[in-house]
Design an enzyme around this catalytic site. Structure first.
Site, PDB file in Angstrom:
ATOM      1  N   ASP A  13       3.429  -8.538   1.190  1.00  0.00           N
ATOM      2  CA  ASP A  13       3.967  -9.318   2.303  1.00  0.00           C
ATOM      3  C   ASP A  13       3.058 -10.459   2.755  1.00  0.00           C
ATOM      4  O   ASP A  13       3.531 -11.559   3.060  1.00  0.00           O
ATOM      5  CB  ASP A  13       4.338  -8.418   3.479  1.00  0.00           C
ATOM      6  CG  ASP A  13       3.226  -7.485   3.918  1.00  0.00           C
ATOM      7  OD1 ASP A  13       2.087  -7.569   3.403  1.00  0.00           O
ATOM      8  OD2 ASP A  13       3.494  -6.635   4.794  1.00  0.00           O
ATOM      9  N   HIS A  36       0.775  -1.241   0.000  1.00  0.00           N
ATOM     10  CA  HIS A  36       0.000   0.000   0.000  1.00  0.00           C
ATOM     11  C   HIS A  36       0.806   1.291   0.000  1.00  0.00           C
ATOM     12  O   HIS A  36       0.255   2.359  -0.246  1.00  0.00           O
ATOM     13  CB  HIS A  36      -0.969   0.065   1.187  1.00  0.00           C
ATOM     14  CG  HIS A  36      -1.763  -1.169   1.425  1.00  0.00           C
ATOM     15  ND1 HIS A  36      -2.622  -1.690   0.483  1.00  0.00           N
ATOM     16  CD2 HIS A  36      -1.837  -1.995   2.501  1.00  0.00           C
ATOM     17  CE1 HIS A  36      -3.191  -2.790   0.972  1.00  0.00           C
ATOM     18  NE2 HIS A  36      -2.726  -2.987   2.181  1.00  0.00           N
TER      19      HIS A  36
END
Length: 485
Positions: free
Chosen positions: A233, A80
């Site tokens: 991740d 993000h």
């Protein structure tokens, strides 16, 4: 012997693993870098710090190793974050991170003006403050001089890939968290790009996580290494724990916390409380994310209690399990799933004159588990039935915390032999991209093994069920106070 490098660009440090084709870790390196908080609720980092730390870590990792044996490099990374470069490839401003809370106005604007239904139709998700699109709007509105300089726009791990290869790339799992991707059709959403003022030429080329993007530049001394796109991740961690079959679940106790559910088919939670993202195996997943998980424990022990002895603080907690009268709301950075509330705050509730240090320590760990259970409850309402889960992240090193999670969720929790999360998953993706293994499934089957399983205790599960039902009432009771400025 062929080796592969997995790079996990985390929030506080970068971790690098050198791994053989059967999943054996040869060596690891970790390098820290700072986080900056220019204002309350803001969170930024300098991309140059990531690159410098990664290169230092790579030199340390490969000291005494055969660099020509490295056949692939791949990436897992914090999602993000907004990284913007000018036409000379200079970083225009510090990266705005996933846990930055400045975009309340822009998030509301997206959810109301474009509307949640349209957002879900175009991207499979609604706007959350942590997503990239609200950050883009914030820069456009608050720093127009910086917005005018943008020539390239990317996510944190993709900055590393760009610097190492010269290829502007991203993968579908990481791109899913930008709110600019049509997740169902795996393409940039013209509607969202136009709405946010984003020129598609700024955006990276899209790849599957296991696809090669190019060669590592000669200056980095890896003559035979191909760079592989990598993953966000959580998707990378799911690969690293073998969470790839339909319905498989992984719980992460990292800086943030996630409940990750792999799916063969694309689907959307009807309330959009869970994220509908692409998976690193080429398929899909649903995910609930809480912004503060192991970071709550770190804050409580290191910043408040002024101790680094995590083990000592957890001694004797077993006898309190299911009996604690203290509750903790773990919303130190606001909250994403399922509340989507940037104003939420952390709270201790239920304190008395005889409340002990151990009760408060336990409450922090239980509060994180309860918040993750909130995400699982949304999945259940969508018709998903989860009977077991894997667990990873720094918090998963705690025996007592795994016991709490297993009994709060009421399911067995397994720990993989290798607990390196995104870095290990990235190494597996590097193997696939370099043709060491035929598929992500084959690679994970070869490399990922379970170490132990924490099973539920019927009495404790019942106690935690009652505690969780009480916890569910707390956020609605104090929500109005958070937003009263």
């Amino acid at each position: 012997m062929n080796t592969y490098i997995g790079i996990d660009l985390g929030t506080s440090s970068v971790k690098l693993l050198l791994v053989t084709a059967d999943g054996t870790i040869v060596k690891s390196a970790v390098k820290d870098y700072p986080i900056y908080y220019p204002q309350s609720g803001w969170s930024e980092q300098n991309p140059e710090d990531w690159l410098n730390a990664t290169l230092q870590g790579m030199n340390e990792l490969l000291q005494g190793q055969d660099r020509s044996a490295v056949k692939g490099v791949s990436f897992g990374g914090q999602m993000h974050g907004l990284v913007v470069l000018d036409k000379n490839d200079a970083v225009i401003r510090p990266a705005i991170l996933w846990n930055d809370g400045r975009t309340e106005t822009q998030t509301q604007y997206l959810n109301t003006v474009m509307g949640k239904k349209a957002l879900s139709n175009y991207t499979a998700n609604i706007a959350f403050a942590g997503f990239t699109a609200p950050k883009i709007l914030w820069v456009r509105e608050n720093e127009p001089e910086n917005f005018a300089k943008i020539d390239k726009m990317m996510l944190p791990k993709d900055y590393l890939a760009y610097k190492l290869t010269g290829v502007l790339s991203t993968d579908y799992s990481d791109a899913s968290g930008t709110l600019l991707l049509d997740v169902k059709n795996k393409r940039w959403s013209k509607e969202l790009c136009d709405f946010c003022g984003v020129e598609t030429r700024w955006l990276p080329t899209l790849f599957e996580s296991y696809q090669p993007i190019g060669k590592i530049r000669a200056q980095y001394g890896l003559p035979n290494a191909v760079a592989v796109a990598g993953a966000g991740d959580n998707a990378a961690a799911a690969i690293g724990t073998g969470t790839i079959e339909n319905g498989a679940c992984n719980i992460s106790l990292g800086t943030s916390g996630t409940v990750f559910i792999a799916q063969d088919e694309f689907s959307v939670d009807e309330h959009n409380a869970l994220h509908s993202f692409a998976h690193a195996n080429g398929k899909h997943h649903l995910m609930g994310c809480i912004l503060s998980a192991a970071s709550c424990n770190k804050w409580w022990l290191e910043d408040i209690l002024q101790t680094n002895d995590y083990s000592a603080e957890q001694d004797g907690l077993d006898e309190l399990l299911g009996k604690n009268e203290v509750f903790f709301l773990p919303y130190l950075m606001g909250e994403r799933s399922p509340h989507n509330d940037v104003n939420a705050k952390g709270c201790f509730i239920g304190l008395r004159p005889d409340t002990t240090r151990k009760q408060m320590t336990l409450a922090v760990m239980e509060g994180v588990a309860f918040a993750l259970r909130d995400c699982m409850e949304v999945a259940k309402k969508s018709g998903l039935q989860i009977d077991k889960a894997k667990i990873c992240g720094g918090g998963a090193k705690s025996r007592i915390w795994k016991k709490i999670v297993a009994n709060v969720f009421g399911i067995p929790i397994s720990t993989p032999v290798t607990e390196e999360g995104p870095a290990y998953g990235a190494a597996i993706l590097a193997m696939v991209g370099a043709n060491e293994h035929a598929s992500v499934y084959d690679a994970a089957k070869r490399c990922v093994k379970e170490k132990d399983t924490v099973y539920t205790d019927a009495v404790l599960t019942e106690r935690y069920e009652r505690k969780y039902r009480y916890f569910q009432r707390l956020y609605p009771a104090v929500k109005a106070i958070f937003s009263d400025k």
